[in-house]
Design a protein around this motif. Structure first.
Motif, PDB file in Angstrom:
ATOM      1  N   GLN A   1      51.917  48.743  52.203  1.00  0.00           N
ATOM      2  CA  GLN A   1      51.609  48.503  50.796  1.00  0.00           C
ATOM      3  C   GLN A   1      52.601  47.496  50.201  1.00  0.00           C
ATOM      4  O   GLN A   1      52.264  46.731  49.320  1.00  0.00           O
ATOM      5  CB  GLN A   1      51.663  49.843  50.034  1.00  0.00           C
TER       6      GLN A   1
ATOM      7  N   GLY B   1      50.011  37.212  47.046  1.00  0.00           N
ATOM      8  CA  GLY B   1      48.763  37.338  47.796  1.00  0.00           C
ATOM      9  C   GLY B   1      48.898  36.740  49.188  1.00  0.00           C
ATOM     10  O   GLY B   1      48.360  37.265  50.160  1.00  0.00           O
TER      11      GLY B   1
ATOM     12  N   GLU C   1      46.311  49.718  50.919  1.00  0.00           N
ATOM     13  CA  GLU C   1      46.062  48.852  49.767  1.00  0.00           C
ATOM     14  C   GLU C   1      46.167  47.363  50.148  1.00  0.00           C
ATOM     15  O   GLU C   1      46.928  46.613  49.551  1.00  0.00           O
ATOM     16  CB  GLU C   1      47.115  49.165  48.695  1.00  0.00           C
TER      17      GLU C   1
ATOM     18  N   GLY D   1      45.519  44.644  47.191  1.00  0.00           N
ATOM     19  CA  GLY D   1      46.090  44.845  45.857  1.00  0.00           C
ATOM     20  C   GLY D   1      46.538  43.558  45.194  1.00  0.00           C
ATOM     21  O   GLY D   1      46.553  43.456  43.970  1.00  0.00           O
ATOM     22  N   ASN D   2      46.908  42.550  45.985  1.00  0.00           N
ATOM     23  CA  ASN D   2      47.374  41.295  45.416  1.00  0.00           C
ATOM     24  C   ASN D   2      46.410  40.143  45.667  1.00  0.00           C
ATOM     25  O   ASN D   2      46.794  38.985  45.565  1.00  0.00           O
ATOM     26  CB  ASN D   2      48.747  40.943  45.988  1.00  0.00           C
ATOM     27  N   LEU D   3      45.158  40.490  46.011  1.00  0.00           N
ATOM     28  CA  LEU D   3      44.230  39.416  46.345  1.00  0.00           C
ATOM     29  C   LEU D   3      43.125  39.317  45.290  1.00  0.00           C
ATOM     30  O   LEU D   3      42.703  40.313  44.711  1.00  0.00           O
ATOM     31  CB  LEU D   3      43.610  39.684  47.710  1.00  0.00           C
TER      32      LEU D   3
ATOM     33  N   HIS E   1      42.347  51.561  46.142  1.00  0.00           N
ATOM     34  CA  HIS E   1      41.883  52.022  44.836  1.00  0.00           C
ATOM     35  C   HIS E   1      40.641  51.293  44.387  1.00  0.00           C
ATOM     36  O   HIS E   1      40.022  51.669  43.399  1.00  0.00           O
ATOM     37  CB  HIS E   1      42.895  51.676  43.734  1.00  0.00           C
TER      38      HIS E   1
ATOM     39  N   SER F   1      44.473  33.537  44.548  1.00  0.00           N
ATOM     40  CA  SER F   1      45.807  33.770  45.127  1.00  0.00           C
ATOM     41  C   SER F   1      46.454  32.431  45.427  1.00  0.00           C
ATOM     42  O   SER F   1      45.877  31.584  46.093  1.00  0.00           O
ATOM     43  CB  SER F   1      45.657  34.584  46.410  1.00  0.00           C
TER      44      SER F   1
ATOM     45  N   GLN G   1      55.797  41.416  40.140  1.00  0.00           N
ATOM     46  CA  GLN G   1      54.706  41.728  41.050  1.00  0.00           C
ATOM     47  C   GLN G   1      55.190  42.646  42.177  1.00  0.00           C
ATOM     48  O   GLN G   1      54.439  43.480  42.667  1.00  0.00           O
ATOM     49  CB  GLN G   1      54.155  40.408  41.626  1.00  0.00           C
TER      50      GLN G   1
ATOM     51  N   ALA H   1      53.503  53.928  45.588  1.00  0.00           N
ATOM     52  CA  ALA H   1      53.540  52.548  45.111  1.00  0.00           C
ATOM     53  C   ALA H   1      53.082  52.444  43.659  1.00  0.00           C
ATOM     54  O   ALA H   1      53.657  51.698  42.865  1.00  0.00           O
ATOM     55  CB  ALA H   1      52.674  51.669  46.006  1.00  0.00           C
TER      56      ALA H   1
ATOM     57  N   GLU I   1      50.590  40.950  37.617  1.00  0.00           N
ATOM     58  CA  GLU I   1      49.728  41.864  38.393  1.00  0.00           C
ATOM     59  C   GLU I   1      50.169  43.323  38.213  1.00  0.00           C
ATOM     60  O   GLU I   1      50.451  44.029  39.177  1.00  0.00           O
ATOM     61  CB  GLU I   1      49.850  41.484  39.870  1.00  0.00           C
TER      62      GLU I   1
ATOM     63  N   GLY J   1      48.040  46.175  40.205  1.00  0.00           N
ATOM     64  CA  GLY J   1      47.633  45.965  41.600  1.00  0.00           C
ATOM     65  C   GLY J   1      47.676  47.228  42.434  1.00  0.00           C
ATOM     66  O   GLY J   1      46.933  47.371  43.398  1.00  0.00           O
ATOM     67  N   ASN J   2      48.550  48.179  42.069  1.00  0.00           N
ATOM     68  CA  ASN J   2      48.652  49.410  42.848  1.00  0.00           C
ATOM     69  C   ASN J   2      48.152  50.625  42.081  1.00  0.00           C
ATOM     70  O   ASN J   2      48.471  51.753  42.442  1.00  0.00           O
ATOM     71  CB  ASN J   2      50.106  49.629  43.266  1.00  0.00           C
ATOM     72  N   LEU J   3      47.378  50.390  41.013  1.00  0.00           N
ATOM     73  CA  LEU J   3      46.934  51.525  40.200  1.00  0.00           C
ATOM     74  C   LEU J   3      45.437  51.735  40.334  1.00  0.00           C
ATOM     75  O   LEU J   3      44.663  50.792  40.498  1.00  0.00           O
ATOM     76  CB  LEU J   3      47.288  51.258  38.733  1.00  0.00           C
ATOM     77  N   ASP J   4      45.024  53.003  40.239  1.00  0.00           N
ATOM     78  CA  ASP J   4      43.597  53.291  40.291  1.00  0.00           C
ATOM     79  C   ASP J   4      42.958  52.870  38.967  1.00  0.00           C
ATOM     80  O   ASP J   4      43.655  52.677  37.971  1.00  0.00           O
ATOM     81  CB  ASP J   4      43.374  54.780  40.582  1.00  0.00           C
ATOM     82  N   PRO J   5      41.644  52.703  38.933  1.00  0.00           N
ATOM     83  CA  PRO J   5      40.986  52.125  37.747  1.00  0.00           C
ATOM     84  C   PRO J   5      41.310  52.873  36.458  1.00  0.00           C
ATOM     85  O   PRO J   5      41.531  52.234  35.416  1.00  0.00           O
ATOM     86  CB  PRO J   5      39.506  52.233  38.093  1.00  0.00           C
TER      87      PRO J   5
ATOM     88  N   HIS K   1      44.374  39.558  38.834  1.00  0.00           N
ATOM     89  CA  HIS K   1      43.156  39.175  39.550  1.00  0.00           C
ATOM     90  C   HIS K   1      41.981  40.026  39.151  1.00  0.00           C
ATOM     91  O   HIS K   1      40.857  39.720  39.524  1.00  0.00           O
ATOM     92  CB  HIS K   1      43.286  39.455  41.050  1.00  0.00           C
TER      93      HIS K   1
END
Ligand SMILES: Nc1ncnc2c1ncn2[C@@H]1O[C@H](COP(=O)(O)OP(=O)(O)OP(=O)(O)O)[C@@H](O)[C@H]1O
Ligand SMILES: Nc1ncnc2c1ncn2[C@@H]1O[C@H](COP(=O)(O)OP(=O)(O)OP(=O)(O)O)[C@@H](O)[C@H]1O
Ligand SMILES: [Mg+2]
Ligand SMILES: [Mg+2]
Lengths: 230, 315, 315, 230
Positions: free
Chosen positions: A89, A144, A166, A169-171, A198, D40, D89, D143, D166, D169-173, D198
């Motif tokens: 991650q 990314g 994940e 996550g950065n794309l 996610h 990216s 990020q 994360a 960003e 990027g590591n969070l659920d909706p 993104h």
């Protein structure tokens, strides 16, 4: 064919006392691709860490093919890890080696000749849209791009199992879709794929089996054909 | 974006040549890592070199002192004081006779006049001695033993002309005192310095590893064997040791040059042609090789410790 | 999830007390950091202590030798050899007269019999001297000067009874040779060791900082001032220095204890009650304070270097 | 009211020769919230780095209020950075300090009393759903939890401008939406917000102004009212 991976009533409690996984059981068939989803802190990363032996379960068993991971100790941990490709991650690239050398690492660890390894690395770089960045250091890449280097490193050695935490996550959405297509093509080469994500939109679009974690418990195991109903 | 990745088959285990490849790679890569950070490398090598130079320098000094003491020891002689009534001619004849004996290396005949001259110098009582009416000293034969000293002394005591056969006991006692003291100082210093050298090597490699903890963790996660992870550090330690050993020799050479002049003066005041002796080429080689091995071992110990520490899954 | 965050107003600049707070915090936090890694702290402190102990020990040895030489110097005496025909009573009378002079600290009268005894011991020619028919030695007055030695010697030469007034020049030359040599050795060693101490302190703090590069970078990004970033390292260096200074004193005390016995033996063989002298409490305090300052300065220099390096935006 | 932030024909070329930004001009009003999107490697992170002075432009000017950032040098860099809250990020948490201490850092740097700071940190932790994790070390968090700690640290001191790279990027909706709501509430307190992301779905849902970067060039500057048309 026996399953590539099997979790049997796995529990994981971290030293602080936090229970990250509770009685999780499932199995993954050879050549299967599936997703793990769940809220932040649900235990997705923990589940993947048990597979590549960054963590050990407190109870239950994890089986990789015939191999009981509880019994893999000492020098055999390294050998096991070479059979599992991991997208971390947080990328985990080596800051002082070029993109090319980072990606070549798993091949070097397997003792591949430099020439062969270089050719293979270049082909993966092309495929991930990083053809021009092989000589850059990870610090000179966008987030990314770093993530894609991590993905390249995980797939370059054609592991028996790919676990990706994940990976998009950065794309941006276009790239994310391309990466998913790449993952979806791996089972043809005999690599099973387990992706934690996610990104529900992406997950639904892929039409693969989905495991849903909720506070460490396996809340749902959705077959691809049931996915549209959700 | 949809060509297959696979080309050459990835082997499950390392082929035999890979091991050698990685050794060669580690040698070059670790050297490259050192040269890319010339200042910090110089600092580390400097610390190690000083730590090595000190015990080595001490060793050199002791070796030289022992050699010097050996010279003095070897020239230690027996004095035969002949009876007061021995004629000059008989004394000379006896000296010649003794000179032919197998257990005697050489004989020097000191007449009473010469003896008085020597006494004058040794005691510093020049003019007081000038006031002596007549020379009260006997003939003295100074004998350099060829074999066992004590046996020879016993046999010389049976000579009818000998009044007295003498060793210089007080002088010897004093030199022994100094040597004992020097030896004690040397041991204390060597203990301190040995400890220092050990600490420096270990600490340097430890901190080096600590600043690369993360990198090593990643390598472990990718399935690198302990040997693979340890190898570059072993060579790093060896390079440090090699450079430090060479630098230590250089420092000692400089120190030796600085000491040569005053030491020659001092030796001259004792009428000795004694000169400081450094390492032979063979010893120098051994020093560098030893330092290299020391660096290798230090790096190995610390890396081993790290590897044991970072196996949290071994519960 | 929708209460407002704000409560106390965030000040734009630091209030004055904050600066002091952070100093206090840094003192404690840096100590905590050291204690949390006891082994690596011990290693670092050990290296620094050895590097400090060596030049300090050398300094102690030189101070002791100088003191010893001073003793010997102060007791350097003039010998007046009286004319052969001086009567015993006159010699004793003269000794008493001289003893009353202001420029003379003390007079010792050595009769011919005593002189012969001494000669016997110094030359080691015991039995040869026994063979002397009569005692050829004169009375000797051994004078300890209270003021200028050379002036006194000149004035004593005018005494009608004095045959000869003598200094022991050869002996002095030899001692000077040893002291010159010792001084040269001391300088070479001090140069090496000073270099070593400096390198160790600098290198230790440098590697410590290097392993926390990332942390420092984050602090910079959050708007920490250079002083804020440097502070904990300064205190870290100071703690290292403090501990190393104390440990160095301990090492020297142990070394002193180990040397005390053989040195006393040696001194006794010269008939001297000389004893090794360590640091006074005031000096010990100065050593520890100096080491603390050294650690602080070393840390400051290296942190400054780091801060300059990590300002890539200053182009 | 003058704009909080203004870019004037900004160009940024990295030492390797890569041109990351080309002639970018825009301005942000006080109390405005806006997004930066793009593929990216488009230059989003680079743009944010110019604002908190991790990088300097090669040409053009960046103005923060009346302040020309080209002229901010030496010790004043630190003072400037205290006025800008940044969500990185890659999180950039201090690994050996607790979550609480990490979040308190900006307050400590501003010289706030420990007691006041602690109260404020607890309130932010609650708001981000991390109330129970204040004493954990960052390495003991998932994360997504780490990302939220980074967000908490960026907002805790009520900076004049918040730049977030960003942040979801590591969070659920669900969490991502909550964070966006939090950001959207900041302008009321006088904090302007600039978010690189993104996540087009999320961006569209927020109905804020959007800057679109394409290979370093400002390809589009979409007003909220035009967003539905895209
Ligand atoms: N080393 C650790 N020590 C203590 N608790 C931990 C540790 N690692 C993870 N946890 C806790 O375990 C829970 C699960 O963590 P995990 O990383 O598996 O979540 P996740 O599903 O991957 O979340 P995310 O989507 O945010 O990455 C979290 O609540 C986390 O705080
Ligand atoms: N330090 C650097 N040296 C050289 N090139 C760099 C450096 N940092 C970024 N780049 C390049 O500049 C371009 C823009 O990078 P940037 O990080 O701004 O992209 P981004 O829009 O944030 O992408 P992502 O969404 O992947 O984070 C990328 O192609 C990257 O490779
Ligand atoms: Mg996770
Ligand atoms: Mg970016």
């Amino acid at each position: 064919m026996p399953p590539v991976l099997r979790f049997d009533n796995v529990c994981k409690q971290y030293p602080g006392g936090h229970v990250a996984l509770q009685d999780v059981s499932f199995s993954v068939d050879a050549g299967e691709m599936l997703f793990v989803t769940g809220h932040s802190g649900a235990g997705k990363s923990t589940l993947l860490k048990l597979i590549h032996l960054s963590e050990r379960p407190n109870r239950g068993a994890v089986l990789f093919g015939e191999r009981n991971l509880l019994k893999v100790r000492g020098g055999r941990v390294a050998l096991h890890r070479r059979e599992v490709g991991v997208v971390f991650q947080d990328h985990r690239l080596l800051a002082d080696r070029s993109v090319h050398d980072n990606i070549a690492l798993p091949l070097v660890l397997r003792g591949m000749r430099r020439g062969d390894a270089a050719r293979r690395v270049r082909s993966v770089l092309e495929r991930l849209g990083l053809g021009a960045r092989g000589n850059a250091l990870p610090g000179e890449l966008s987030a990314g791009e770093q993530q894609r280097v991590g993905i390249a490193r995980a797939v370059v050695a054609e592991p028996r199992l790919l676990v990706a935490d994940e990976p998009t996550g950065n794309l941006d959405p276009t790239l994310a879709a391309e990466i998913m297509d790449l993952f979806a093509s791996l089972p043809e080469q005999g690599t099973s794929v387990l992706v934690a994500s996610h990104d529900l939109g992406l997950v639904k679009r892929m039409k693969k089996r989905v495991l849903v974690l909720d506070h460490g418990q396996l809340a749902d195991d959705i077959a691809p054909e049931d996915l549209a109903d959700e | 974006m949809n060509e297959p990745i696979a080309r050459a088959k990835v082997p499950a285990r390392s082929r035999p040549g890979a091991w050698l490849d990685h050794h060669a790679y580690s040698v070059v890569a670790s050297l490259g890592r050192l040269l890319r950070r010339p200042w910090s490398t110089a600092l580390t090598v400097g610390v190690m070199a000083v730590a090595l130079a000190l015990p080595l320098g001490l060793w050199l000094v002791l070796a030289n002192v022992e050699r010097f003491a050996g010279d003095v020891q070897a020239s230690r002689q027996l004095s035969i004081f002949l009876k007061q009534d021995t004629a000059d001619a008989r004394a000379a004849e006896l000296a010649a006779e003794l000179g032919r004996r197998a257990d005697i290396g050489g004989v020097e005949h000191r007449s009473p006049a010469q003896g008085l001259e020597e006494l004058r110098e040794r005691s510093g009582l020049d003019e007081a001695i000038d006031m002596l009416g007549e020379n009260p000293l006997p003939h003295v034969l100074i004998v350099t033993p060829a074999g066992d000293e004590a046996l020879l002394a016993d046999s010389l005591r049976t000579l009818p002309e000998a009044e007295l056969v003498q060793h210089d006991a007080g002088w010897r006692q004093r030199l022994d005192g100094w040597l004992r003291f020097g030896g004690r100082v040397a041991w204390v210093l060597a203990a301190l310095l040995g400890l220092g050298a050990l600490l420096v090597v270990g600490n340097t490699v430890r901190l080096d590893i600590q600043s690369r903890r993360e990198e090593l963790g990643v390598l472990q996660l990718l399935g690198a064997s302990d040997g693979f992870i340890r190898r570059p550090f072993l060579y790093l330690g060896a390079w440090y040791g090699l450079a430090a050993g060479a630098l230590a020799l250089g420092l000692l050479a400089v120190a030796g040059a600085a000491l040569r002049l005053p030491l020659a003066d001092l030796a001259a005041s004792y009428g000795s042609g004694f000169a400081l002796q450094g390492f032979t080429p063979r010893q120098a080689l051994a020093v560098v090789a030893g330092a290299t091995v020391l660096g290798w071992l230090g790096a190995g110990a610390v890396t081993g410790h790290f590897l044991r520490q970072t196996r949290p899954t071994e519960t």
